[in-house]
Design an enzyme around this catalytic site. Structure first.
Site, PDB file in Angstrom:
ATOM      1  CB  VAL A 172      -0.920   0.016   1.237  1.00 18.68           C
ATOM      2  CG1 VAL A 172      -1.871   1.221   1.162  1.00 18.68           C
ATOM      3  CG2 VAL A 172      -1.713  -1.282   1.336  1.00 18.68           C
ATOM      4  CB  THR A 173       3.013   2.953  -2.001  1.00 18.34           C
ATOM      5  OG1 THR A 173       2.695   2.847  -3.400  1.00 18.34           O
ATOM      6  CG2 THR A 173       3.730   1.697  -1.549  1.00 18.34           C
ATOM      7  NE  ARG A 228      -1.585  14.478   4.705  1.00 18.94           N
ATOM      8  CZ  ARG A 228      -1.502  13.687   5.768  1.00 18.94           C
ATOM      9  NH1 ARG A 228      -2.460  12.798   5.996  1.00 18.94           N
ATOM     10  NH2 ARG A 228      -0.471  13.772   6.580  1.00 18.94           N
ATOM     11  NE  ARG A 229      -3.286  15.261  -5.284  1.00 22.09           N
ATOM     12  CZ  ARG A 229      -2.866  15.620  -6.487  1.00 22.09           C
ATOM     13  NH1 ARG A 229      -3.464  15.140  -7.577  1.00 22.09           N
ATOM     14  NH2 ARG A 229      -1.837  16.444  -6.625  1.00 22.09           N
ATOM     15  N   GLY A 230      -7.061  11.158  -0.622  1.00 20.64           N
ATOM     16  CA  GLY A 230      -7.972  10.041  -0.364  1.00 20.64           C
ATOM     17  C   GLY A 230      -7.695   8.790  -1.162  1.00 20.64           C
ATOM     18  CG  LEU A 231      -5.023   8.785  -4.503  1.00 18.31           C
ATOM     19  CD1 LEU A 231      -3.667   8.974  -5.174  1.00 18.31           C
ATOM     20  CD2 LEU A 231      -6.073   8.385  -5.529  1.00 18.31           C
ATOM     21  CE1 TYR A 291      -3.672   0.146   5.694  1.00 18.76           C
ATOM     22  CE2 TYR A 291      -1.828   0.784   7.089  1.00 18.76           C
ATOM     23  CZ  TYR A 291      -2.351   0.536   5.837  1.00 18.76           C
ATOM     24  OH  TYR A 291      -1.558   0.679   4.730  1.00 18.76           O
ATOM     25  CG  PHE A 348       1.685 -10.440   4.588  1.00 20.83           C
ATOM     26  CD1 PHE A 348       0.690  -9.563   4.196  1.00 20.83           C
ATOM     27  CD2 PHE A 348       1.622 -10.982   5.871  1.00 20.83           C
ATOM     28  CE1 PHE A 348      -0.363  -9.244   5.063  1.00 20.83           C
ATOM     29  CE2 PHE A 348       0.577 -10.676   6.737  1.00 20.83           C
ATOM     30  CZ  PHE A 348      -0.405  -9.798   6.330  1.00 20.83           C
TER      31      PHE A 348
END
Length: 407
Positions: free
Chosen positions: A81-82, A89-92, A122, A407
């Protein structure tokens, strides 16, 4: 331009791998290496795309998660997850995680799991820290195993170790809640057969296997030794990268071997259980020093009734749980009737004994964090007197949950 979030095509794999390296601040290197090594399932590999440029990544793979009592859950293991720093800060990340969770529900996976890079991220998505791990460093000059069981330890080559270690790990994982199934390629990475450009090439190591008196395989270890001398006295350190045992006798055999190595003053092993056996194996437990204790595996329930029915409980009891899920994926009220022999769980309209967030359920589920502790921290509400104490007793695990797999 609107950033699109979707799974990728085969042609987009190099760009996705390049964005992954950028997101983790690694040199680009051989950007399509992970795909060539069979690490990507395109149906589970997500990207945020600004035009044809990949600016955010996430992927998952199917796994089995062992739960208290020896049952297993169908899990989606989330990783990679990157977000490229210029697109933060764009909600990606929120869109990527939401897309993967929705796909997991459609596939019928009961939980989503991950190793959290940052605690505060998370919990927003319904994950809860569920296991811990720590490092142990043992003084090899003073440390002695109290009772070394009967059996043998022998050196093997890497190919032999590769052929044998999955067998030992399966014995281990099915009796340890929190452990997950491992794809074959994970063993190739652990044993240095498969290398990534972004990772340092492993040093040459030693491979040993432990057998019981009947000759049955019960454990395996891989370790490296860094030679060091001070005033003509050996001060070398053995670093154990892999220590897999199917039963406690194997741990005693392997630790006896490690603490008997010539020229070695200390033995270091990472990613061990929070209740590691080694200090109790020694004649003096203070020769084993714990460090770096931290949360590790995070659990996100997706099928609340299914996962509560899949595990056993330390003591018999009944509870009605109100599970709150802001995403709407897994919330509801559930009647749990469980004990050492198994459990049943169904939706209900009965009054709730406890109300808790879905992420808090993820933390309590494997038994790694006590319900009483979570309640004391204000993370759940008690509606029936004694419900917290009852849940705390039920949800504890006879075996401390532990995940040894990165992982």
């Amino acid at each position: 331009m609107q950033i699109d979030v979707r799974t990728i095509t085969e042609d987009e794999v190099p760009a996705w791998c390049g964005a992954l390296n950028t997101g983790f601040l690694n040199p680009a290197g051989d950007v399509d290496s992970e795909a060539r090594q069979g690490g990507l399932d395109l149906d589970r590999t997500w990207a945020g795309l600004d035009g044809d440029r990949v600016v955010a990544t996430l992927r998952s793979f199917p796994a089995e998660l062992t739960v208290p009592g020896g049952g297993v859950l169908a899990a989606s293991a989330v990783t990679a997850v990157t977000t490229t720093s210029t697109y933060r800060r764009r909600g990606l990340a929120s869109r990527l995680v939401a897309s993967d969770l929705a796909a997991s529900v459609e596939r019928g996976e009961q939980v989503s799991i991950l190793i959290a890079g940052a605690w505060e991220i998370y919990g927003r998505f319904g994950y809860g820290a569920a296991t811990e791990h720590q490092t142990w460093t043992v003084d090899a000059l003073a440390g002695r195993v109290r009772h070394c069981p009967q059996g043998t330890v022998e050196y093997v080559d890497r190919d032999t170790a590769r052929a044998l270690v999955p067998q030992v790990y399966e014995q281990h994982r099915l009796s340890h809640p929190g452990e997950i199934s491992r794809p074959a390629r994970f063993w190739d990475i652990d044993l240095g057969i498969l290398c990534y450009p972004s990772r340092p090439e492993p040093k040459p190591g030693f491979y040993v296997v432990a057998r019981d008196p009947a000759g049955s395989l019960i454990g395996m270890a891989r370790y490296e030794v860094e030679e060091k001398w001070e005033y003509y006295q050996p001060q070398g350190q053995a670093t154990v990268q892999l220590l897999v045992t199917g039963e406690p006798a194997a741990e005693a055999l392997l630790w006896h071997h490690l603490l008997s190595l010539d020229l070695v003053a200390s033995v270091r092993v990472e990613d061990r259980s929070a209740d590691e056996l080694v200090p109790w194996l020694l004649t003096d437990a203070r020769h084993a020093r714990p460090s770096d204790r931290c949360d590790f595996l995070w659990v996100r329930p997706l099928d609340v009734a299914g996962i509560l029915a899949a595990r056993s409980y330390l003591v018999p009891g009944c509870l009605v749980l109100e599970v709150v899920d802001a995403t709407g994926l897994a919330g509801g009220r559930f009647a749990l009737d469980g004990g050492p022999g198994g459990a049943s769980c169904v939706p209900t309209t009965a009054s709730a004994d406890l109300t808790l967030d879905v992420g808090v359920l993820g933390s309590a589920y494997l038994g790694g964090y006590g319900v009483r502790t979570l309640a004391a921290a204000g993370l759940l509400d008690e509606h029936s007197p004694g419900a917290v104490a009852r849940a705390d007793a039920m949800f504890r695990s006879a075996v401390t949950p532990w995940c040894s797999t990165w992982f």
